[in-house]
Design a protein around this motif. Structure first.
Motif, PDB file in Angstrom:
ATOM      1  N   ASN A  67       1.359  -3.787   6.742  1.00 45.99           N
ATOM      2  CA  ASN A  67       2.225  -4.782   7.367  1.00 45.99           C
ATOM      3  C   ASN A  67       3.634  -4.207   7.509  1.00 45.99           C
ATOM      4  O   ASN A  67       3.973  -3.233   6.843  1.00 45.99           O
ATOM      5  N   SER A  98       0.570  -9.326   3.794  1.00 40.89           N
ATOM      6  CA  SER A  98      -0.340  -8.204   4.016  1.00 40.89           C
ATOM      7  C   SER A  98      -1.431  -8.594   5.007  1.00 40.89           C
ATOM      8  O   SER A  98      -1.877  -9.734   5.028  1.00 40.89           O
ATOM      9  N   SER A 136       0.027  -1.440   1.973  1.00 39.82           N
ATOM     10  CA  SER A 136      -0.524  -2.445   2.880  1.00 39.82           C
ATOM     11  C   SER A 136       0.065  -2.217   4.279  1.00 39.82           C
ATOM     12  O   SER A 136       1.221  -1.812   4.419  1.00 39.82           O
ATOM     13  N   ARG A 193       9.612   0.486   5.495  1.00 39.43           N
ATOM     14  CA  ARG A 193       9.606   0.257   4.044  1.00 39.43           C
ATOM     15  C   ARG A 193      10.749   1.021   3.387  1.00 39.43           C
ATOM     16  O   ARG A 193      10.969   2.193   3.700  1.00 39.43           O
ATOM     17  N   LYS A 205       6.333   1.263   8.607  1.00 36.60           N
ATOM     18  CA  LYS A 205       6.429  -0.052   7.960  1.00 36.60           C
ATOM     19  C   LYS A 205       7.851  -0.581   7.883  1.00 36.60           C
ATOM     20  O   LYS A 205       8.062  -1.752   7.584  1.00 36.60           O
TER      21      LYS A 205
HETATM   22 MG    MG Z   1       2.534  -4.298   0.471  1.00 36.76          MG
END
Ligand code: MG
Ligand code: AMP
Length: 337
Positions: free
Chosen positions: A140, A146, A138, A53, A51
């Motif tokens: 994405n 999302s 999520s 992230r 991700k």
């Molecule tokens: Mg999210």
């Protein structure tokens, strides 16, 4: 990495990937999730990497039913069981004290864990077949809207995970409600389809996290709230006020600027005919607004607009969740006319 794409007819292969430390994108009733074995630290690290992230934004742990709760959380209060009894399986995540079996990486080092029991049959079967809790944010790229259908994840995540399961459209279209029961008082960290009223029916008074509608000030209990989220490529500007005034304001902007888009309500397209419009429902049907929001934001990526003026509905139900996502997408740029 080569991503295998499957229909959800047989989930055994997907479950084997999870059990052996790989990553699988699967449909849920809220949005698509990017899952890995929640008990495997190395597998969890792959989620953050896929991700992009930040490591300080924790993940939600998905379990198949409430009997697995004490495998992931400790000192679970009675109210948590009551919440799960009333609203699960479904779009509710409860933050509890984390059990040591769950790696700290899942919770960005916090001593808590966010737990959800999804109702989508594919998500539920996948957890059961893998034989482990599944950590899944999520699906994405970090910061983007999302994904709410297979096309979204195929476009964005192909080559970044081991498998993607095509499960059609997500029913709700917004991420789960997140409520924390890990502190002294219940706190709503993220609004969703389970409303504040529904939480209060079980918990009594529920505090609202400041980060729901305001910019992160370093104090938010949910670390993920500090990042810009749900953002399409164009800048988003949220416009609030009476219908007629909001429409006039947006029209004046369209006249003086090129490249305007308008995220509007059904039937409003004619007011904004010189702009690129996308309607996402009507205020009296807020569940439809929620369902269509992320797809509508992604639509603008396929157009040349550089700014999107967004309409939003008032209300204390799921409207709160729609407003929260739009405020984040707008990076807190809200104009009151
Ligand atoms: Mg999210
Ligand atoms: P996503 O998985 O993309 O829906 O994001 C998960 C959301 O849950 C983020 O807003 C996180 O900040 C929040 N969350 C996950 N774990 C925790 C936790 N232990 N404490 C507080 N918030 C959490």
């Amino acid at each position: 990495m080569i991503t295998k794409h499957i229909k959800p007819d047989s989930l055994q292969e997907a479950a084997d990937i999870i059990a052996s430390g790989g990553t699988v994108i699967f449909p849920t009733e809220t949005v698509y999730g990017l899952g890995a074995n929640a008990l495997d630290k190395t597998a969890v690290t792959k989620i953050y990497k896929a991700k992009g992230r930040p490591a300080d934004n924790p993940l939600i742990v998905h379990i198949a039913d409430v009997s697995q709760l004490e495998n992931v959380a400790r000192d679970v209060p009675k109210t948590a069981y009551e919440l799960f009894r009333r609203y699960s399986p479904g779009p509710l995540t409860v933050v509890l004290k984390r059990k040591d079996t769950i790696p700290a990486e899942i919770s960005a080092g916090l001593d808590t864990v966010a737990v959800r029991i999804p109702s989508h049959p594919v998500a539920n079967s996948l957890i059961k077949l893998s034989g482990c809790p599944i950590a899944a944010p999520s699906a994405n790229l970090s910061g983007r809207p999302s994904p709410t259908c297979y096309a979204h994840v195929k476009d964005e995540m192909d080559g970044r995970v081991d498998m993607i399961i095509d499960g059609g459209e997500s029913d709700i279209g917004l991420e789960s409600t997140v409520v924390s029961l890990a502190g002294d008082e219940p706190i709503l960290l993220r609004p969703g389809a389970i409303t504040l009223r529904q939480l209060e029916d079980v918990l009594g008074r529920v505090e609202l996290s400041r980060s729901i509608f305001a910019e992160y000030d370093g104090s938010a209990a949910s670390p993920g709230m500090k990042y810009r989220h749900y953002a399409p490529k164009a800048k988003v500007v949220l416009v609030k006020g009476y219908d007629s005034e909001v429409r006039s304001f947006i029209k004046s902007k369209i006249r003086s600027n090129e490249g305007c888009g308008v995220l509007c309500f059904d039937g409003e397209e004619e007011f904004f005919c010189e702009a690129v419009t996308r309607s996402y429902g009507i205020p009296s049907e807020p569940r439809t607004l929620a369902h269509n929001l992320f797809d509508a934001l992604r639509f603008f990526d396929s157009t040349p607009v550089s700014v999107i003026y967004a309409r939003v509905a008032d209300g204390n139900g799921i409207e709160m969740a729609v407003l929260n996502r739009l405020i984040k997408a707008a990076g807190f740029t809200v104009i009151e006319v």
